[in-house]
Enzyme design. Sequence first.
Site, PDB file in Angstrom:
ATOM      1  N   VAL A  13      11.313  16.813  14.444  1.00  0.00           N
ATOM      2  CA  VAL A  13      11.415  14.882  13.218  1.00  0.00           C
ATOM      3  C   VAL A  13      11.304  14.364  14.280  1.00  0.00           C
ATOM      4  CG1 VAL A  13      12.966  14.426  12.043  1.00  0.00           C
ATOM      5  CG2 VAL A  13      12.735  16.709  12.012  1.00  0.00           C
ATOM      6  N   CYS A  14      12.200  14.367  15.577  1.00  0.00           N
ATOM      7  CA  CYS A  14      12.159  13.388  16.310  1.00  0.00           C
ATOM      8  C   CYS A  14      10.824  12.564  16.874  1.00  0.00           C
ATOM      9  CB  CYS A  14      13.392  13.660  17.450  1.00  0.00           C
ATOM     10  SG  CYS A  14      12.804  12.145  18.493  1.00  0.00           S
ATOM     11  N   LYS A  64       8.173   4.681  16.648  1.00  0.00           N
ATOM     12  CA  LYS A  64       8.418   3.560  18.239  1.00  0.00           C
ATOM     13  C   LYS A  64       7.142   3.383  18.063  1.00  0.00           C
ATOM     14  CE  LYS A  64      12.104   3.580  17.817  1.00  0.00           C
ATOM     15  NZ  LYS A  64      13.077   4.632  16.742  1.00  0.00           N
ATOM     16  N   GLY A 117      17.722   1.763   1.342  1.00  0.00           N
ATOM     17  CA  GLY A 117      18.624   2.259   1.598  1.00  0.00           C
ATOM     18  C   GLY A 117      18.662   0.840   3.361  1.00  0.00           C
ATOM     19  N   ILE A 120      16.539   3.316   9.350  1.00  0.00           N
ATOM     20  CA  ILE A 120      15.275   3.798   8.767  1.00  0.00           C
ATOM     21  C   ILE A 120      14.391   2.507   8.170  1.00  0.00           C
ATOM     22  CG2 ILE A 120      13.530   5.743   7.370  1.00  0.00           C
ATOM     23  CD1 ILE A 120      15.483   7.498   8.377  1.00  0.00           C
ATOM     24  N   ALA A 140      15.294   6.019   2.231  1.00  0.00           N
ATOM     25  CA  ALA A 140      15.660   6.353   3.279  1.00  0.00           C
ATOM     26  C   ALA A 140      17.525   5.908   3.362  1.00  0.00           C
ATOM     27  CB  ALA A 140      15.706   5.112   4.138  1.00  0.00           C
ATOM     28  N   ARG A 142      20.302  11.076   6.068  1.00  0.00           N
ATOM     29  CA  ARG A 142      20.168  12.766   6.170  1.00  0.00           C
ATOM     30  C   ARG A 142      20.843  13.850   6.074  1.00  0.00           C
ATOM     31  NH1 ARG A 142      15.139  12.719   8.873  1.00  0.00           N
ATOM     32  NH2 ARG A 142      15.095  14.777   9.359  1.00  0.00           N
ATOM     33  N   ALA A 148      19.245  12.023  18.553  1.00  0.00           N
ATOM     34  CA  ALA A 148      18.719  13.098  19.476  1.00  0.00           C
ATOM     35  C   ALA A 148      19.036  12.895  20.786  1.00  0.00           C
ATOM     36  CB  ALA A 148      16.671  12.335  19.591  1.00  0.00           C
ATOM     37  N   HIS A 187      18.854 -11.503  39.106  1.00  0.00           N
ATOM     38  CA  HIS A 187      18.314 -12.900  38.016  1.00  0.00           C
ATOM     39  C   HIS A 187      16.536 -13.207  38.562  1.00  0.00           C
ATOM     40  CE1 HIS A 187      18.641 -16.187  37.096  1.00  0.00           C
ATOM     41  NE2 HIS A 187      18.214 -17.215  37.929  1.00  0.00           N
TER      42      HIS A 187
END
Length: 480
Positions: A41-42, A51, A183, A187, A271, A274, A322, A446
Amino acid sequence: MDQSEVVVLGAGPGGYAAAFLAADEGLQVTLVDLESRLGGVCLLRGCIPSKALLYVARVIHDAEALRAWGVDFGKPQINLDQLRAQKEKVIATLTGGLSQLAKKRNVRVIRARAQFVDAKRLRLEPVDGQDPGLSELSFERLILAAGSRAIRLSVFDHLGELAMTSREALDVPSVPDSLLVVGGGYIGLELGTVYATLGSRVTVVEMTDGLLPGVDRDLVRPLEARLRKLFAGILLETKVVGAERVGDAVKVFLDGKNGKESAVFSRVLVAVGRRPNSDLVGAERIGLRLTPQGFVDVDEYLQTSVPGIWAIGDIAGQPMLAHKATHQGKTAVENILGERVPFQPRAIPAVVFTEPEIAWTGLTESAAKSQGREIDVAVFPWGASGRAQATGATDGFTKWVIDRSSGRVLGCGIVGAGAGDLIGEATLAVEMGAHIADVGGTIHPHPTLCETLGMAAEVHLGLATDIYRPRATVAGRGSG
Ligand code: NAD
């Protein structure tokens, strides 16, 4: 019937890592999965495609933010076909790479729907009419990594393609005029951000009294402030109690703290969490002990109640992440090899990839307080960071949760641009049992946002110079 020394059931980030490591250790390995491609699924319909879409959303957001700097790119023109194709290319590259890695290691990959026959055998059934070549596979050891699936709400069952889960939503079949997201968790907020940025009017309904339940409220606040501008609405303490099709749209009946109301949306995204796939592999048939939520019960060595079977990843309990699965996969292999290695991390990082991102690791402030632990909390606001000012990321902050008696860092929470990348350093510090003075004494580059980790530590140590915190006393300094 065929047999294998080690069978790994499920080819997600937990399963393929376990299979590859087991092969590297000289074991004869078969990896079984429902899908024609490796990654679970990932990779196929979760972390990676989301992403890719969130990357697009971020660039659109950043481009809009540049108007304040006198740079105007105009309204983005979005070609959905090309967007989908590019996302698919990312997935194809990664899954193709996994396939090559499996071949190089001589890991046998079988596409099939697998179910336990008994504690030493799996039945293999064809998927999409594709013959797996074997009807049964026996094993000496098995790592169960069969994952989880989206929970559906029966109220939307009759709505067909109008009600999506993340699986369909990630295909971006269209950009609906309006979208109801049911939800307000990971997700809902990630995909809500994608659709709102692509042009949908997004409304979120969340059953509890806040977005991202379980996450420290102060971390959620900057995100919620931005989402209240990006989304058409956020309805808390609200439930969906009914839904009906109205032409090409959905009329949804809501019951919330302001009473009952109804509204029409072009699409719905569900969502609401799961659930583990333990029922789909016949876990109970062979006596695998399950938790009340349906997770496969494992001990600290990831051993199930059935000798010779280990379980990892989403199917073995929370958090369903994951990177937890991958580490568990490797731990399970070490245990198969006879080493006694417990899975006992001090910190498992979690990231919500919204704009801004929220990330945390180890003990959260709210969990520490509910456990009655004696802690100190040190916060550095990003408004005082030069890099945050120079990049328009001033609504973030970094905080450490510190054990009061020992001074060791127990956890860290960050909200702000790139928080998910910054949390890595904090996770290492918690895992190594670092003292807050170790973090404060580490020279950070920095101007960067990772500096805020050091600066938050300096706030605790009374050494921060980029913000002013009056001190009660300076006793003990320079007094010999
Ligand atoms: P979630 O548990 O994060 O959020 C579900 C939300 O739905 C909760 O806020 C819950 O209160 C709410 N809810 C439940 N029933 C509801 C109802 N009937 N009406 C309204 N609200 C309701 O679950 P998710 O967002 O579906 O994600 C599932 C899992 O996938 C996560 O727990 C996470 O482990 C994983 N995930 C991780 C990432 C990431 O790491 N960035 C991203 C996506 C998903």
